[in-house]
Design a protein around this motif. Structure first.
Motif, mmCIF file in Angstrom:
data_model
loop_
_atom_site.group_PDB
_atom_site.id
_atom_site.type_symbol
_atom_site.label_atom_id
_atom_site.label_comp_id
_atom_site.label_asym_id
_atom_site.label_seq_id
_atom_site.Cartn_x
_atom_site.Cartn_y
_atom_site.Cartn_z
ATOM 1 N N ALA A 722 0.826 -1.174 0.067
ATOM 2 C CA ALA A 722 -0.030 0.087 0.136
ATOM 3 C C ALA A 722 1.054 1.371 0.030
ATOM 4 O O ALA A 722 0.684 2.470 -0.823
ATOM 5 C CB ALA A 722 -0.972 -0.162 1.228
ATOM 6 N N ALA A 723 1.804 0.955 0.869
ATOM 7 C CA ALA A 723 2.793 2.242 0.864
ATOM 8 C C ALA A 723 3.542 2.594 -0.560
ATOM 9 O O ALA A 723 3.587 3.859 -0.861
ATOM 10 C CB ALA A 723 3.872 2.192 1.808
ATOM 11 N N SER A 724 3.848 1.494 -1.221
ATOM 12 C CA SER A 724 4.268 1.685 -2.606
ATOM 13 C C SER A 724 3.483 2.379 -3.438
ATOM 14 O O SER A 724 3.775 3.215 -4.199
ATOM 15 C CB SER A 724 4.951 0.327 -3.144
ATOM 16 N N ILE A 725 2.203 1.801 -3.324
ATOM 17 C CA ILE A 725 1.335 2.261 -4.344
ATOM 18 C C ILE A 725 1.002 3.817 -3.963
ATOM 19 O O ILE A 725 0.992 4.761 -4.908
ATOM 20 C CB ILE A 725 -0.304 1.594 -4.137
ATOM 21 N N VAL A 726 1.004 4.206 -2.842
ATOM 22 C CA VAL A 726 0.767 5.818 -2.418
ATOM 23 C C VAL A 726 1.851 6.357 -2.981
ATOM 24 O O VAL A 726 1.998 7.411 -3.594
ATOM 25 C CB VAL A 726 0.516 5.696 -0.836
ATOM 26 N N LYS A 727 3.103 5.922 -2.642
ATOM 27 C CA LYS A 727 4.280 6.548 -3.250
ATOM 28 C C LYS A 727 4.396 6.933 -4.677
ATOM 29 O O LYS A 727 4.593 7.928 -5.307
ATOM 30 C CB LYS A 727 5.596 5.833 -2.689
ATOM 31 N N ALA A 728 4.082 5.685 -5.470
ATOM 32 C CA ALA A 728 3.937 5.749 -6.927
ATOM 33 C C ALA A 728 3.022 6.711 -7.251
ATOM 34 O O ALA A 728 3.289 7.459 -8.203
ATOM 35 C CB ALA A 728 3.641 4.305 -7.463
ATOM 36 N N VAL A 729 1.890 6.828 -6.766
ATOM 37 C CA VAL A 729 0.879 7.864 -7.263
ATOM 38 C C VAL A 729 1.347 9.126 -7.132
ATOM 39 O O VAL A 729 1.080 9.907 -7.953
ATOM 40 C CB VAL A 729 -0.738 7.205 -6.499
ATOM 41 N N ILE A 730 1.861 9.430 -5.733
ATOM 42 C CA ILE A 730 2.398 10.748 -5.411
ATOM 43 C C ILE A 730 3.305 10.983 -6.490
ATOM 44 O O ILE A 730 3.464 12.106 -7.258
ATOM 45 C CB ILE A 730 2.839 10.783 -3.835
ATOM 46 N N SER A 731 4.276 10.060 -6.969
ATOM 47 C CA SER A 731 5.323 10.543 -7.820
ATOM 48 C C SER A 731 4.877 10.678 -9.128
ATOM 49 O O SER A 731 5.346 11.554 -9.801
ATOM 50 C CB SER A 731 6.368 9.296 -7.745
ATOM 51 N N LEU A 732 4.010 9.763 -9.522
ATOM 52 C CA LEU A 732 3.291 9.966 -10.840
ATOM 53 C C LEU A 732 2.511 11.693 -10.821
ATOM 54 O O LEU A 732 2.844 12.479 -12.008
ATOM 55 C CB LEU A 732 1.995 9.061 -10.945
ATOM 56 N N GLY A 733 1.856 11.964 -9.827
ATOM 57 C CA GLY A 733 1.396 13.403 -9.679
ATOM 58 C C GLY A 733 2.315 14.385 -10.029
ATOM 59 O O GLY A 733 2.165 15.153 -10.874
ATOM 60 N N HIS A 734 3.775 14.177 -9.394
ATOM 61 C CA HIS A 734 4.775 15.170 -9.641
ATOM 62 C C HIS A 734 4.981 15.128 -11.004
ATOM 63 O O HIS A 734 5.242 16.399 -11.467
ATOM 64 C CB HIS A 734 5.818 14.712 -8.631
ATOM 65 N N SER A 735 5.376 13.817 -11.504
ATOM 66 C CA SER A 735 5.700 13.988 -12.918
ATOM 67 C C SER A 735 4.918 14.484 -13.872
ATOM 68 O O SER A 735 5.172 15.329 -14.954
ATOM 69 C CB SER A 735 6.183 12.563 -13.341
ATOM 70 N N LEU A 736 3.690 14.442 -13.589
ATOM 71 C CA LEU A 736 2.503 15.049 -14.264
ATOM 72 C C LEU A 736 2.008 16.311 -13.946
ATOM 73 O O LEU A 736 1.377 17.144 -14.401
ATOM 74 C CB LEU A 736 0.986 14.310 -14.406
ATOM 75 N N SER A 737 2.734 17.003 -13.133
ATOM 76 C CA SER A 737 2.471 18.065 -12.443
ATOM 77 C C SER A 737 0.940 18.261 -11.835
ATOM 78 O O SER A 737 0.354 19.337 -12.019
ATOM 79 C CB SER A 737 2.618 19.462 -13.339
ATOM 80 N N LEU A 738 0.557 16.986 -11.158
ATOM 81 C CA LEU A 738 -0.901 17.172 -10.860
ATOM 82 C C LEU A 738 -0.644 16.805 -9.357
ATOM 83 O O LEU A 738 0.134 16.050 -8.644
ATOM 84 C CB LEU A 738 -1.594 15.910 -11.253
ATOM 85 N N PRO A 739 -1.668 17.925 -8.706
ATOM 86 C CA PRO A 739 -1.749 17.871 -7.159
ATOM 87 C C PRO A 739 -2.358 16.529 -6.641
ATOM 88 O O PRO A 739 -3.062 16.054 -7.370
ATOM 89 C CB PRO A 739 -2.794 18.995 -6.740
ATOM 90 N N ILE A 740 -1.715 15.916 -5.766
ATOM 91 C CA ILE A 740 -2.330 14.628 -5.188
ATOM 92 C C ILE A 740 -2.670 14.756 -3.741
ATOM 93 O O ILE A 740 -2.385 15.511 -2.842
ATOM 94 C CB ILE A 740 -1.099 13.583 -4.879
ATOM 95 N N VAL A 741 -4.309 14.373 -3.602
ATOM 96 C CA VAL A 741 -4.659 14.280 -2.288
ATOM 97 C C VAL A 741 -4.908 13.046 -1.675
ATOM 98 O O VAL A 741 -5.472 12.246 -2.253
ATOM 99 C CB VAL A 741 -6.295 15.157 -2.639
ATOM 100 N N ALA A 742 -4.550 12.973 -0.227
ATOM 101 C CA ALA A 742 -4.346 11.745 0.147
ATOM 102 C C ALA A 742 -5.647 11.467 1.200
ATOM 103 O O ALA A 742 -5.875 12.479 1.840
ATOM 104 C CB ALA A 742 -3.127 11.355 1.079
ATOM 105 N N GLU A 743 -6.664 10.467 0.814
ATOM 106 C CA GLU A 743 -7.619 10.580 1.607
ATOM 107 C C GLU A 743 -7.757 9.696 3.121
ATOM 108 O O GLU A 743 -6.717 8.835 2.615
ATOM 109 C CB GLU A 743 -8.812 9.998 0.775
ATOM 110 N N GLY A 744 -8.527 9.887 3.809
ATOM 111 C CA GLY A 744 -8.636 8.986 4.874
ATOM 112 C C GLY A 744 -7.295 9.092 5.898
ATOM 113 O O GLY A 744 -7.021 7.757 6.542
ATOM 114 N N VAL A 745 -6.655 10.037 5.978
ATOM 115 C CA VAL A 745 -5.551 10.332 6.953
ATOM 116 C C VAL A 745 -6.030 10.220 8.383
ATOM 117 O O VAL A 745 -6.827 11.066 8.729
ATOM 118 C CB VAL A 745 -4.802 11.379 6.546
#
Ligand code: C2E
Length: 792
Positions: A722-745
């Motif tokens: 799960a941690a890897s997926i979250v990290k991958a999505v956040i990094s994808l957001g960075h590379s696409l210059s897209l803000p990433i919102v983490a839900e359920g913190v």
């Protein structure tokens, strides 16, 4: 011979002899005319006419003899015995009758000579009885040779008369020759016998009575009247018969033009006349048949006096063994002046065929030719009833094609129709003879399986169907991709009521579809309870909006770096009067299925925008959009109107959509999203990671934000994956210059990890639970520095 004739002439009054001959000619003609007529009248009247002919003939023979006797002058007074005279009349009539009867026996070759013989014998017998009725002063003596010759010759002539009348064809020749030969025969016997007679003067006592000549005239007149009446009657009757024949011929040709079969019956129900149409219907002639042989299924009462005015429907057995559907109507009528019944037979085959076609159309699906819902329900009802009698079981399988809608959307309806026809044939290959396959509409099929051990047989069939459809259309075989989901209900286990059974199979199908493509499910009672629950929610939901039971809660979203509150997500709640607060997961899917999501979504959007527009601080407001809202069209217009009406700046509105919205009508959805985006509204991809998470979705549309689903965030501390997926999505957001919102913190550790990965925004119970906006008054009304303190 000459002396003989001269002697005869000298003893006879020429005038009376002439009258006798004329009477004989007239009577003879009448006899033949009546005999001729009697051959044409119906059998029941024939005897009457033959009787009349015999009277006319007998009286003629007698009158000829009597007048000829009155013409006889031998100088002696003559007296007549009334008794013997009467006997002579009776013999003449009876003999003629016998002769006529013999003559009518046409089949016997010697009928005519025999009739002539009988007539000759009658004339001779009558003559000698008549002679013996006569008393003179002198006794009578005969030359037997002459008597014999005159009888033989006379009989020969009468025989020839009968033969000529029987064999000659032209009427004038027939009548003339017969009448002349008859008269000659009568005259030969009479005058021949008279020539053979000798009387000796004063050999006996004086006569007691004498007949005056006036009497001869009176008798002649009377006889002529009798014969005249008989002849007149025969002529009138013959005329009537001709007219009847003409009339009946005209009627028959008219009747032959009729499209209906017409049968005329006599009182006994025998066909006495019919048109050609009925012969054609039946394939054989009908005259002489009894009506029950023609229409055995029609109640005999129909043809009795108690006639029914309404037509009845029946069947006509044809000569080739087939049965013609007909309508039968009986009328009273007269046929040739006799009471009769006319039976009208109307061919109903076209109507029956049209009815059959209408019935077929009403009970079959025009596309596949399979039974439709109506016929299917009838078959189901009878199958359930039958298996109930035999203590067996009936399985009902509901089949729905997975992915059929896409076939229609992508390839058009013509291809869709072809696929449905192909699918019907595929399913048919899996069936046994007793099974009924029906198309209930769209891509929905159903099977009634009334044989086999249940539930095993139904399970085997379901598997076969799924395999066959997979083999035919699975994985895009034949350019479309289809699967089958099947719901099964068994009678009587699940219900003995066909309508309930159908509902149960439908519920099982729903569950099969929920479970994924290409599966089957048997009905379970728990499914029904869930569905009942669903139905009750659906029913209550319709009033919930108007009743003010629906409300919004707001959950804050925070900038991960600064800890500043950037906005709120509006989340819907339902405060049910009995069930309490119902979460959206429990009613949004129901609203989506029932279509209620459209008015509900519109209300949520308006309410959230109205609320946000009232805030002192211009914070963002995020609103969830259901995929169904995209399919309704007019979404852009509705959003635009809402913004105008509420006065919310488009830049403050963020619409959250899930990937499923892009699955249906992808191009149209993307077009709508682009329109919304061009208005300044931001679009966020919600629940990223849970669905298809297709990168092509991110490529197809320039999202403004990606929201990582809380299922990953909540486990990032313990679950490496799960941690890897979250990290991958956040990094994808960075590379696409897209803000990433983490839900359920929910924890500070989670927040810390997300901050390390440079996640843009945070949402979760740690920042704030979804609550009525009044709970966040301090955030929306106060300044930003105060707001930032929430999670710092
Ligand atoms: N355990 C846990 N949960 C957290 C936490 N933070 C937020 N949540 C919950 O996560 C859900 C977030 O909404 P969502 O992903 O859009 O998921 C939403 C959304 O898909 C749908 N939904 C809610 N409101 C609406 C609406 O107004 N319109 C539409 N179309 N769907 C809505 O219902 C789903 C569920 O909504 P909710 O029950 O409100 O559940 C909300 C929220 O209460 C956390 O720290 N821990």
């Amino acid at each position: 011979m000459t002396a003989l004739v001269r002697n005869l002439a000298s003893h006879h009054d020429a005038t009376l002899v002439t009258i006798a001959i004329l009477v004989c000619l007239f009577g003879g003609y009448t006899l033949f005319a009546i005999a001729d007529h009697s051959s044409r009248v119906p059998a029941n009247r024939r005897v009457l006419w033959l009787g009349m002919g015999a009277v006319a003939g007998g009286v003629t023979i007698w009158a000829t003899h009597f007048i000829a006797m009155l013409a006889y002058r031998n100088g002696m007074p003559v007296a007549y015995s009334a008794k013997l005279t009467a006997v002579s009349v009776v013999v003449a009539i009876a003999g003629t009758m016998l002769s006529v009867l013999i003559g009518r026996t046409m089949v016997i070759a010697w009928a005519k000579p025999a009739a002539g013989l009988a007539l000759g014998a009658t004339i001779s017998t009558m003559h000698f009885i008549g002679m013996s009725a006569m008393s003179t002063a002198s006794p009578m003596q005969y030359d037997h040779r002459i008597v014999a010759w005159s009888i033989v010759l006379g009989t020969l002539l009468t025989t020839l008369a009968i033969a000529a009348f029987g064999f000659l064809r032209r009427p004038v020749a027939r009548y003339l020759s017969a009448t002349l030969l008859f008269t000659a025969g009568v005259g030969t016997i009479h005058f021949g016998s008279m020539a053979a007679m000798q009387m000796h003067d004063h050999a006996g006592p004086a006569v007691s009575q004498s007949v005056p000549s006036l009497l001869a005239i009176a008798i002649t007149f009377g006889v002529i009247v009798v014969i005249g009446i008989a002849l007149g009657g025969a002529r009138i009757a013959a005329h009537d018969m001709r007219r009847d024949a003409d009339e009946s011929e005209r009627m028959r040709s008219l009747a032959n033009l009729s499209l209906e079969g017409l049968i005329v019956l006599d009182e006994a129900g025998i066909v006495i006349d019919a048109n050609k149409r009925i012969d054609r219907f039946l394939g054989r002639p009908v005259i002489g048949l009894h009506i029950q042989e023609i229409l055995p299924n029609v109640h005999p009462a129909m043809f009795t006096d108690d006639l029914r005015s309404e037509p009845v429907e029946s069947e006509l057995p044809r000569a080739d063994g087939s049965r013609l559907p007909v309508e039968v109507l009986v009328h009273r009528t007269t046929h040739l002046r006799r009471a009769a019944l006319v039976v009208v037979v109307r061919d109903l085959s076209e109507r029956v065929e049209a009815q059959r076609r209408v019935l077929h159309v009403a009970r079959h699906d025009p596309l596949t030719g399979l039974p439709n819902r109506l016929l299917f329900m009838e078959r189901l009802e009878s199958a359930v009833a039958r298996t109930a009698r035999t203590h067996g079981k009936t399985a009902l399988l509901y089949i729905d094609l997975d992915g059929f809608k896409s076939v229609n959307d992508v390839f058009g309806h013509t291809k869709g129709d072809q696929v449905l026809i192909g699918t019907a044939s595929l399913i048919e290959t899996t069936l046994r003879s007793g099974d009924t396959l029906a198309r209930l509409g769209g891509d929905e099929f159903a099977i009634v399986q009334s044989d086999g051990d249940q539930p095993e047989a139904a399970e085997r069939l379901a598997r076969r169907i799924i395999t066959e459809i997979e083999r035919g259309y699975g994985n895009g075989r034949g350019d479309v991709s289809l699967g089958a989901s099947i719901g099964i209900a068994i009678a009587p286990d699940d219900s003995s009521e066909p309508a309930v059974l159908v509902r149960h199979a439908d519920i099982a199908l729903y569950k099969a579809k929920e479970a994924g493509r290409g599966t089957y499910r048997f009905f379970e009672s728990a499914m029904d309870e869930a569905l009942q629950e669903r139905h009750s929610i659906e029913a209550d939901m319709r009033n919930a909006l108007a009743a003010g039971e629906i409300f919004l809660v707001y959950q804050p979203q925070m900038n991960a770096d600064t800890g500043e509150i950037t906005g709120f997500e509006a989340l819907v709640r339902w405060n049910h009067p009995e069930r309490g607060i119902i979460p959206p997961d429990a009613f949004i899917p129901v609203a989506e299925q029932s279509g209620f999501i459209v008015p509900l979504g519109a209300w949520i959007l308006r309410e959230a925008c109205r609320e946000a527009a009232s805030w002192a601080r211009p914070l963002n407001i995020a609103v969830n959009l259901s995929p169904v809202q995209f399919q309704q069209g007019a979404l852009r217009k509705r959003v635009e109107t809402t913004l105008i009406d509420t006065g919310l700046a488009p830049e403050r509105l963020e619409l959250e959509i899930t990937e499923t919205a892009l699955l249906r009508d992808r191009d149209a959805t993307i077009a709508t999203l682009n329109e919304l985006k061009s208005m300044g509204i931001r679009i966020a991809m919600d629940d990223f990671g849970t669905g298809y998470s297709s990168l092509s979705n991110l490529q197809s549309f320039p999202f403004d934000k990606i929201k990582v689903d809380r299922s990953f965030v909540s486990t990032i501390e313990e679950d490496e994956k799960a941690a890897s997926i979250v990290k991958a999505v956040i990094s994808l957001g960075h590379s696409l210059s897209l803000p990433i919102v983490a839900e359920g913190v929910e924890s500070a550790e989670q927040l810390a990890m997300l901050r390390v990965e440079r996640c843009t925004e945070i949402q979760g119970y740690l920042i704030g639970r979804p609550l009525p906006i009044s709970a966040f008054r301090h955030l929306i009304d106060s300044d930003a520095s105060e707001a930032g303190s929430v999670a710092a």
